[in-house]
Motif scaffolding. Sequence first.
Motif, PDB file in Angstrom:
ATOM      1  N   ASN A 204       0.828  -1.205   0.000  1.00  0.00           N
ATOM      2  CA  ASN A 204       0.000   0.000   0.000  1.00  0.00           C
ATOM      3  C   ASN A 204       0.865   1.259   0.000  1.00  0.00           C
ATOM      4  OD1 ASN A 204      -2.327   1.747   0.418  1.00  0.00           O
ATOM      5  ND2 ASN A 204      -1.785   1.775   2.582  1.00  0.00           N
ATOM      6  N   LYS A 205       1.924   1.264   0.801  1.00  0.00           N
ATOM      7  CA  LYS A 205       2.821   2.417   0.853  1.00  0.00           C
ATOM      8  C   LYS A 205       3.560   2.601  -0.468  1.00  0.00           C
ATOM      9  CE  LYS A 205       3.440   2.315   5.868  1.00  0.00           C
ATOM     10  NZ  LYS A 205       4.378   2.053   6.996  1.00  0.00           N
ATOM     11  N   LYS A 206       3.920   1.490  -1.108  1.00  0.00           N
ATOM     12  CA  LYS A 206       4.583   1.583  -2.414  1.00  0.00           C
ATOM     13  C   LYS A 206       3.682   2.263  -3.432  1.00  0.00           C
ATOM     14  CE  LYS A 206       7.847  -2.305  -2.328  1.00  0.00           C
ATOM     15  NZ  LYS A 206       8.217  -3.587  -2.979  1.00  0.00           N
ATOM     16  N   PHE A 207       2.393   1.896  -3.429  1.00  0.00           N
ATOM     17  CA  PHE A 207       1.438   2.520  -4.354  1.00  0.00           C
ATOM     18  C   PHE A 207       1.244   3.997  -4.012  1.00  0.00           C
ATOM     19  CE2 PHE A 207       0.404  -1.569  -6.065  1.00  0.00           C
ATOM     20  CZ  PHE A 207      -0.278  -1.334  -7.253  1.00  0.00           C
ATOM     21  N   SER A 208       1.079   4.293  -2.731  1.00  0.00           N
ATOM     22  CA  SER A 208       0.857   5.678  -2.315  1.00  0.00           C
ATOM     23  C   SER A 208       2.026   6.572  -2.700  1.00  0.00           C
ATOM     24  CB  SER A 208       0.633   5.745  -0.799  1.00  0.00           C
ATOM     25  OG  SER A 208      -0.543   5.072  -0.429  1.00  0.00           O
ATOM     26  N   ASP A 209       3.235   6.108  -2.416  1.00  0.00           N
ATOM     27  CA  ASP A 209       4.426   6.894  -2.738  1.00  0.00           C
ATOM     28  C   ASP A 209       4.703   6.906  -4.239  1.00  0.00           C
ATOM     29  OD1 ASP A 209       4.737   7.323  -0.030  1.00  0.00           O
ATOM     30  OD2 ASP A 209       6.232   5.730   0.233  1.00  0.00           O
ATOM     31  N   LEU A 211       2.689   6.752  -6.761  1.00  0.00           N
ATOM     32  CA  LEU A 211       1.733   7.436  -7.635  1.00  0.00           C
ATOM     33  C   LEU A 211       1.608   8.927  -7.312  1.00  0.00           C
ATOM     34  CD1 LEU A 211      -1.033   4.674  -7.821  1.00  0.00           C
ATOM     35  CD2 LEU A 211       0.587   5.325  -9.613  1.00  0.00           C
ATOM     36  N   LYS A 212       2.531   9.443  -6.525  1.00  0.00           N
ATOM     37  CA  LYS A 212       2.545  10.883  -6.266  1.00  0.00           C
ATOM     38  C   LYS A 212       3.138  11.629  -7.465  1.00  0.00           C
ATOM     39  CE  LYS A 212       2.989  10.562  -1.223  1.00  0.00           C
ATOM     40  NZ  LYS A 212       3.887  10.804  -0.056  1.00  0.00           N
ATOM     41  N   ASN A 213       2.873  12.921  -7.526  1.00  0.00           N
ATOM     42  CA  ASN A 213       3.453  13.778  -8.569  1.00  0.00           C
ATOM     43  C   ASN A 213       3.200  13.232  -9.970  1.00  0.00           C
ATOM     44  OD1 ASN A 213       4.645  15.435  -6.507  1.00  0.00           O
ATOM     45  ND2 ASN A 213       6.275  13.905  -6.316  1.00  0.00           N
ATOM     46  N   ALA A 224     -14.367  -2.654 -15.475  1.00  0.00           N
ATOM     47  CA  ALA A 224     -14.302  -1.899 -14.216  1.00  0.00           C
ATOM     48  C   ALA A 224     -13.871  -2.772 -13.051  1.00  0.00           C
ATOM     49  CB  ALA A 224     -15.658  -1.258 -13.935  1.00  0.00           C
ATOM     50  N   ALA A 225     -12.619  -3.233 -13.095  1.00  0.00           N
ATOM     51  CA  ALA A 225     -12.093  -4.074 -12.031  1.00  0.00           C
ATOM     52  C   ALA A 225     -11.299  -3.292 -11.007  1.00  0.00           C
ATOM     53  CB  ALA A 225     -11.209  -5.173 -12.628  1.00  0.00           C
ATOM     54  N   PHE A 226     -10.948  -2.037 -11.316  1.00  0.00           N
ATOM     55  CA  PHE A 226      -9.974  -1.321 -10.498  1.00  0.00           C
ATOM     56  C   PHE A 226     -10.590  -0.176  -9.698  1.00  0.00           C
ATOM     57  CE2 PHE A 226      -7.854  -3.357 -14.023  1.00  0.00           C
ATOM     58  CZ  PHE A 226      -6.794  -4.006 -13.406  1.00  0.00           C
ATOM     59  N   GLY A 227     -11.870  -0.290  -9.374  1.00  0.00           N
ATOM     60  CA  GLY A 227     -12.546   0.757  -8.623  1.00  0.00           C
ATOM     61  C   GLY A 227     -11.988   0.955  -7.224  1.00  0.00           C
ATOM     62  N   TYR A 228     -11.703  -0.154  -6.512  1.00  0.00           N
ATOM     63  CA  TYR A 228     -11.152  -0.028  -5.164  1.00  0.00           C
ATOM     64  C   TYR A 228      -9.749   0.548  -5.205  1.00  0.00           C
ATOM     65  CZ  TYR A 228     -15.058  -2.882  -3.526  1.00  0.00           C
ATOM     66  OH  TYR A 228     -16.310  -3.352  -3.224  1.00  0.00           O
ATOM     67  N   LEU A 229      -8.962   0.141  -6.187  1.00  0.00           N
ATOM     68  CA  LEU A 229      -7.618   0.687  -6.347  1.00  0.00           C
ATOM     69  C   LEU A 229      -7.691   2.186  -6.644  1.00  0.00           C
ATOM     70  CD1 LEU A 229      -4.642  -0.947  -8.172  1.00  0.00           C
ATOM     71  CD2 LEU A 229      -5.237   1.414  -8.709  1.00  0.00           C
ATOM     72  N   ALA A 230      -8.622   2.575  -7.528  1.00  0.00           N
ATOM     73  CA  ALA A 230      -8.796   3.988  -7.858  1.00  0.00           C
ATOM     74  C   ALA A 230      -9.207   4.787  -6.630  1.00  0.00           C
ATOM     75  CB  ALA A 230      -9.835   4.138  -8.972  1.00  0.00           C
ATOM     76  N   ASP A 231     -10.124   4.271  -5.846  1.00  0.00           N
ATOM     77  CA  ASP A 231     -10.555   4.943  -4.623  1.00  0.00           C
ATOM     78  C   ASP A 231      -9.391   5.120  -3.646  1.00  0.00           C
ATOM     79  OD1 ASP A 231     -13.143   5.189  -5.462  1.00  0.00           O
ATOM     80  OD2 ASP A 231     -13.947   3.589  -4.202  1.00  0.00           O
ATOM     81  N   ARG A 232      -8.607   4.079  -3.463  1.00  0.00           N
ATOM     82  CA  ARG A 232      -7.527   4.103  -2.480  1.00  0.00           C
ATOM     83  C   ARG A 232      -6.487   5.167  -2.810  1.00  0.00           C
ATOM     84  NH1 ARG A 232      -7.624   2.936   2.398  1.00  0.00           N
ATOM     85  NH2 ARG A 232      -8.813   1.059   1.854  1.00  0.00           N
ATOM     86  N   TYR A 233      -6.184   5.344  -4.123  1.00  0.00           N
ATOM     87  CA  TYR A 233      -5.091   6.231  -4.506  1.00  0.00           C
ATOM     88  C   TYR A 233      -5.564   7.466  -5.270  1.00  0.00           C
ATOM     89  CZ  TYR A 233      -2.915   1.955  -3.031  1.00  0.00           C
ATOM     90  OH  TYR A 233      -2.578   0.853  -2.289  1.00  0.00           O
ATOM     91  N   LEU A 317       1.669  -1.473 -10.630  1.00  0.00           N
ATOM     92  CA  LEU A 317       2.122  -0.159 -10.174  1.00  0.00           C
ATOM     93  C   LEU A 317       3.055   0.473 -11.200  1.00  0.00           C
ATOM     94  CD1 LEU A 317       2.526   2.131  -8.159  1.00  0.00           C
ATOM     95  CD2 LEU A 317       4.217   0.696  -6.963  1.00  0.00           C
ATOM     96  N   ALA A 318       3.990  -0.312 -11.695  1.00  0.00           N
ATOM     97  CA  ALA A 318       4.925   0.208 -12.693  1.00  0.00           C
ATOM     98  C   ALA A 318       4.191   0.653 -13.960  1.00  0.00           C
ATOM     99  CB  ALA A 318       5.965  -0.863 -13.032  1.00  0.00           C
ATOM    100  N   ALA A 319       3.180  -0.101 -14.370  1.00  0.00           N
ATOM    101  CA  ALA A 319       2.403   0.252 -15.559  1.00  0.00           C
ATOM    102  C   ALA A 319       1.620   1.544 -15.348  1.00  0.00           C
ATOM    103  CB  ALA A 319       1.457  -0.893 -15.923  1.00  0.00           C
ATOM    104  N   LEU A 320       1.028   1.702 -14.163  1.00  0.00           N
ATOM    105  CA  LEU A 320       0.288   2.923 -13.855  1.00  0.00           C
ATOM    106  C   LEU A 320       1.213   4.137 -13.772  1.00  0.00           C
ATOM    107  CD1 LEU A 320      -2.238   1.617 -11.168  1.00  0.00           C
ATOM    108  CD2 LEU A 320      -2.840   2.629 -13.379  1.00  0.00           C
ATOM    109  N   GLN A 321       2.385   3.963 -13.181  1.00  0.00           N
ATOM    110  CA  GLN A 321       3.337   5.064 -13.089  1.00  0.00           C
ATOM    111  C   GLN A 321       3.720   5.569 -14.473  1.00  0.00           C
ATOM    112  OE1 GLN A 321       6.216   2.894 -10.617  1.00  0.00           O
ATOM    113  NE2 GLN A 321       6.043   4.502  -9.072  1.00  0.00           N
ATOM    114  N   LYS A 322       3.961   4.636 -15.370  1.00  0.00           N
ATOM    115  CA  LYS A 322       4.326   4.997 -16.743  1.00  0.00           C
ATOM    116  C   LYS A 322       3.175   5.688 -17.462  1.00  0.00           C
ATOM    117  CE  LYS A 322       6.238   2.904 -20.945  1.00  0.00           C
ATOM    118  NZ  LYS A 322       6.680   1.621 -21.568  1.00  0.00           N
ATOM    119  N   ALA A 323       1.972   5.138 -17.296  1.00  0.00           N
ATOM    120  CA  ALA A 323       0.812   5.685 -18.008  1.00  0.00           C
ATOM    121  C   ALA A 323       0.376   7.044 -17.474  1.00  0.00           C
ATOM    122  CB  ALA A 323      -0.358   4.691 -17.930  1.00  0.00           C
ATOM    123  N   LEU A 324       0.503   7.246 -16.157  1.00  0.00           N
ATOM    124  CA  LEU A 324       0.038   8.490 -15.531  1.00  0.00           C
ATOM    125  C   LEU A 324       1.107   9.582 -15.481  1.00  0.00           C
ATOM    126  CD1 LEU A 324      -2.014   6.968 -12.564  1.00  0.00           C
ATOM    127  CD2 LEU A 324      -2.879   7.805 -14.750  1.00  0.00           C
ATOM    128  N   GLY A 325       2.291   9.242 -15.953  1.00  0.00           N
ATOM    129  CA  GLY A 325       3.345  10.257 -16.022  1.00  0.00           C
ATOM    130  C   GLY A 325       3.875  10.670 -14.673  1.00  0.00           C
TER     131      GLY A 325
END
Length: 327
Positions: A204-209, A211-213, A224-233, A317-325
């Motif tokens: 959880n801390k890895k995702f929080s840190d 996906l910042k900035n 729509a499988a990632f609703g809880y993940l989207a809510d959390r972060y 997480l790595a895929a989201l970091q890349k996609a979200l810049g």
Amino acid sequence: MNVSRPRSLRAPRITTAAVATAAALGLLTLSACSSGTADEAADGKLKVVASFYPMQFLAEQIGGDHVSVTNLTKPGQEPHDLELKPRQTASLTDAGAIVYLKGLQPAVDEAVKQSKNKHVADAASLTSMEEHGTEVDGHDHTSGDNHSHSHSEAGADPHIWLDPVKYAEVAKGVAKTLGEAAPDHRADFEKNADALAKRLDGLNKKFSDGLKNRASDTFITTHAAFGYLADRYSLTEEAISGLDPESEPSAARIKDLQKLAKEHHVSTVFFETIANPSTAKTLAKDLDLKTDVLDPLEGISDKSKGDDYFEVMEANLAALQKALGTK
């Protein structure tokens, strides 16, 4: 002088029924020695039946060396549409414990109910469930800011394992059920669940840190499988289809996604390893966007970017970091 002859000793008469009964008892004894009781495997371990991979992972991590876990859903198989074979249905009755998630697999829900098994861990009852994948005008939206985009609700989202915090809550409930089924190992189950919860807290801390900035908060995925993940972060999931990965998006939904991609600087359309990627790839091609895998972890297969829950989640997480810049 009369000499009495010794009387011959007559062996007791053994009936056919007695022979059959003795044979049956012998077989039962032999079976018990070789296979254990109905809820134990041949090696004496507690037999646990899990409905699909995230439940299997919990049972194995928490049960450790004291359990033998069987997964009803084969690797790479779409769990939503699972149909059980008679042998699988019977295994639920014989199991020492069942770990499943009510509301995800209708066939499993019914079979668990019919099994009347006393030791059942329902993940849906072990944490709070929320509404995601809501619909309006044929569109599906899941927003991390908890704003509803709809007037009609699609029902509780079962994908709780994609939120490490909720998954840890479920783990503690599973440990309790296994402890009730095998009291001699309760302390080990609780210890293992605590250790798993700590690892999930670290994730959880890895995702929080991680996906910042970020440059964007919005990502597009197959269903729509990632609703809880989207809510959390605090992200916004835009699903091509709804909670059902097999449902087809409307023309209006595709047009809506094209507009959203431009407005929210979306760079990537995510698809899954066990669902048909054709719609996602077509949308990405039309918008000149990249494609990548965001795995809902409903099943581990050779195509998965990792061998277990933690490896695949870190790949996500790595895929989201890349996609979200992220910077």
